[in-house]
Design a protein around this motif. Structure first.
Motif, PDB file in Angstrom:
ATOM      1  N   LYS A   1       2.286   5.960   8.891  1.00 12.08           N
ATOM      2  CA  LYS A   1       0.774   5.729   9.729  1.00 12.08           C
ATOM      3  C   LYS A   1       0.990   6.056  11.317  1.00 12.08           C
TER       4      LYS A   1
ATOM      5  N   TRP B   1       1.205   3.964   1.311  1.00 13.50           N
ATOM      6  CA  TRP B   1       1.034   5.279   2.797  1.00 13.50           C
ATOM      7  C   TRP B   1       2.670   5.392   3.511  1.00 13.50           C
ATOM      8  N   ARG B   2       3.453   6.519   3.957  1.00 14.84           N
ATOM      9  CA  ARG B   2       4.890   6.234   3.693  1.00 14.84           C
ATOM     10  C   ARG B   2       3.974   6.150   5.837  1.00 14.84           C
TER      11      ARG B   2
ATOM     12  N   SER C   1       0.926  -0.620  -0.098  1.00 15.74           N
ATOM     13  CA  SER C   1       0.114   0.229   0.409  1.00 15.74           C
ATOM     14  C   SER C   1       0.801   1.154   0.283  1.00 15.74           C
TER      15      SER C   1
END
Length: 68
Positions: free
Chosen positions: A29, A26-27, A24
């Motif tokens: 979270k 995202w950098r 996925s």
């Protein structure tokens, strides 16, 4: 849905959780009851390896407290 919670370090015992390849895009979270998470996979960093300096800077940016 949060998966594998029993395998994750408890928040407060670890400052940052690094992920390498997560399928996925995202950098960073932040989820309840888990450490700050940073995806260091090249697919979200312009297809280039992430340097230690970039990791430290991003950690500070997202609220890390344990970096000098």
């Amino acid at each position: 849905m949060l998966r594998y919670l029993n395998l994750r370090p408890a928040r407060g015992k670890e400052a940052l959780l690094l992920h390498g390849h997560v399928h996925s895009l995202w950098r960073t979270k932040v989820e309840p009851c888990t450490p700050l998470m940073l995806n260091i996979g090249v697919d979200v960093w312009d297809m280039k390896p992430v340097s230690e300096a970039q990791i430290v800077e991003k950690f500070k940016e997202i609220g890390g407290r344990y970096v000098d």
